[in-house]
Design an enzyme around this catalytic site. Sequence first.
Site, short mmCIF file in Angstrom:
data_model
loop_
_atom_site.label_atom_id
_atom_site.label_comp_id
_atom_site.label_asym_id
_atom_site.label_seq_id
_atom_site.Cartn_x
_atom_site.Cartn_y
_atom_site.Cartn_z
N ARG A 91 0.85 -1.18 0.00
CA ARG A 91 0.00 0.00 0.00
C ARG A 91 0.89 1.24 0.00
O ARG A 91 2.10 1.13 0.18
CB ARG A 91 -0.92 0.01 1.23
CG ARG A 91 -0.17 -0.25 2.53
CD ARG A 91 -0.71 0.44 3.71
NE ARG A 91 -0.63 1.87 3.60
CZ ARG A 91 0.49 2.58 3.76
NH1 ARG A 91 1.64 2.01 4.05
NH2 ARG A 91 0.47 3.89 3.63
N GLY A 92 0.26 2.40 -0.15
CA GLY A 92 1.02 3.65 -0.28
C GLY A 92 1.21 3.90 -1.77
O GLY A 92 1.61 2.99 -2.52
N ALA A 93 0.92 5.12 -2.21
CA ALA A 93 0.83 5.39 -3.65
C ALA A 93 2.09 4.98 -4.44
O ALA A 93 1.99 4.26 -5.43
CB ALA A 93 0.49 6.86 -3.87
N ARG B 263 -7.33 -0.95 -6.69
CA ARG B 263 -7.55 0.23 -5.83
C ARG B 263 -7.66 1.45 -6.75
O ARG B 263 -6.73 1.73 -7.51
CB ARG B 263 -6.40 0.41 -4.82
CG ARG B 263 -6.29 -0.75 -3.84
CD ARG B 263 -5.47 -0.39 -2.62
NE ARG B 263 -6.21 0.45 -1.70
CZ ARG B 263 -5.64 1.13 -0.70
NH1 ARG B 263 -4.33 1.08 -0.52
NH2 ARG B 263 -6.38 1.86 0.11
N GLN C 230 -2.58 2.38 9.87
CA GLN C 230 -1.29 2.53 9.18
C GLN C 230 -0.34 3.42 9.98
O GLN C 230 0.88 3.25 9.93
CB GLN C 230 -1.50 3.13 7.78
CG GLN C 230 -2.14 2.20 6.78
CD GLN C 230 -3.65 2.32 6.75
OE1 GLN C 230 -4.28 2.61 7.78
NE2 GLN C 230 -4.26 2.09 5.61
N ASP D 2 -2.47 10.46 -2.47
CA ASP D 2 -2.75 9.35 -3.39
C ASP D 2 -3.03 9.84 -4.80
O ASP D 2 -2.80 9.13 -5.76
CB ASP D 2 -3.93 8.52 -2.87
CG ASP D 2 -3.47 7.68 -1.70
OD1 ASP D 2 -3.44 8.21 -0.57
OD2 ASP D 2 -3.08 6.53 -1.93
N ASN E 15 -6.05 12.07 -0.04
CA ASN E 15 -5.15 11.31 0.85
C ASN E 15 -6.02 10.57 1.86
O ASN E 15 -7.26 10.72 1.88
CB ASN E 15 -4.16 12.26 1.54
CG ASN E 15 -3.03 11.50 2.22
OD1 ASN E 15 -2.39 10.64 1.61
ND2 ASN E 15 -2.78 11.76 3.48
N LYS E 16 -5.37 9.80 2.70
CA LYS E 16 -6.07 8.95 3.67
C LYS E 16 -7.16 9.71 4.42
O LYS E 16 -6.96 10.87 4.82
CB LYS E 16 -5.03 8.38 4.64
CG LYS E 16 -5.53 7.53 5.77
CD LYS E 16 -6.41 6.38 5.34
CE LYS E 16 -5.75 5.46 4.34
NZ LYS E 16 -6.72 4.47 3.75
O1 MRU Z 1 -4.96 3.10 2.16
P1 MRU Z 1 -3.50 3.39 2.11
O2 MRU Z 1 -2.77 2.95 3.32
O3 MRU Z 1 -2.85 2.88 0.83
O4 MRU Z 1 -3.40 4.97 2.06
C1 MRU Z 1 -2.15 5.54 1.86
C2 MRU Z 1 -2.11 7.00 2.03
O5 MRU Z 1 -3.12 7.66 2.20
C3 MRU Z 1 -0.77 7.65 1.91
O6 MRU Z 1 -0.76 8.86 2.61
C4 MRU Z 1 -0.48 7.93 0.44
O7 MRU Z 1 -0.60 6.79 -0.36
C5 MRU Z 1 0.87 8.50 0.26
S1 MRU Z 1 2.16 7.31 0.52
C6 MRU Z 1 3.57 8.18 0.29
#
Ligand code: MRU
Length: 326
Positions: A46-48, A80, A191, A232, A242-243
């Site tokens: 996970r994470g962009a 996703r 997370q 994201d 973002n999250k």
């Molecule tokens: O659902 P997730 O854990 O994939 O969400 C991730 C985020 O919101 C991060 O802040 C984003 O992907 C940036 S990672 C550098």
Amino acid sequence: MPVRSIDWDDGAVRLIDQTALPERAVWLRLSTVDDLVSAIVRLAVRGAPSLGAAGALGVALAAHTGEELAAAAAKLRAARPTAVNLARGVDRALRRAIDAGATGPDAAGAALAEARAVIEEEAVSSRTIGTRGADLLVGALGERPMRLLTHCNTGWLACVEWGTALGIVATLHGRGLVERVYAGETRPLLQGARLTAYELSALGAPYRIVVDSAGPSLLSRGLVDAVLVGADRIAANGDVANKIGTYPLALAAARVGAPFVVAAPESTVDAATATGADIPIEERDPREVSVTFPAENPAFDVTPHDLVTAIVTDVRTVDPRREALW
Ligand code: MRU
């Protein structure tokens, strides 16, 4: 050589299972696209930026195993919807494979070369963002220990190596400029409380986990000098997905005049998405919130660009209150 959270490993995708941390460091070797898709869906990766790597590696995997590329690409893209990096990684590797004939060893080699380029670029971007963002904060706040608030996880786990918002924290910590990091626990999948805390512990940076709803109050009590988050997807006008839980932090930061800094590679900036209203927001299984009662589970929110003090990418720093990104 720093450890990468995701990479190619002799005919398979190797990644650290982010759902097992911090208790256990479990490395998975995934040799089918379906296994990789389910790892993406359950947030093992996970994470962009890491999702961008996963998308490109997934196409390489399909080319390697002889799976039909268009079908594999569609499955990967759909895993996703919000992080644009995933679809971008898929599209880059797919284009290269098609240019090389779409099937056979040449296509597999071309897709893998592109996936390796995506991985390399994300690793380099993170380092650049770390330095650029640290310099920006020193310019804004002065060369003194800072109290920072971050959300979700934006470190090496999320970014292949180093990190974006957390890369800035790591860079500042390396300069002796971090007094304390507040890490929002990040509901419902933690997370922040699991992954960011794990990474900050490894860095030896001083931190405290806080419940997400504490963030705005910490800001209003003057306990936070700046908010640092990842993204994201960033729309052309600078709106930031973002999250979930990022937007209230931006509102509170604006209220007290604290910098609200978004750190992300250019691969997260989406010129084809005009505004935040056009960003698809992933709705996850409500049972992640409650197995007993009705729930809704939007995974991301959108922070309007007028609440963002700066967007720091690997090539530019933009104040989206004054200029659009595209
Ligand atoms: O659902 P997730 O854990 O994939 O969400 C991730 C985020 O919101 C991060 O802040 C984003 O992907 C940036 S990672 C550098």
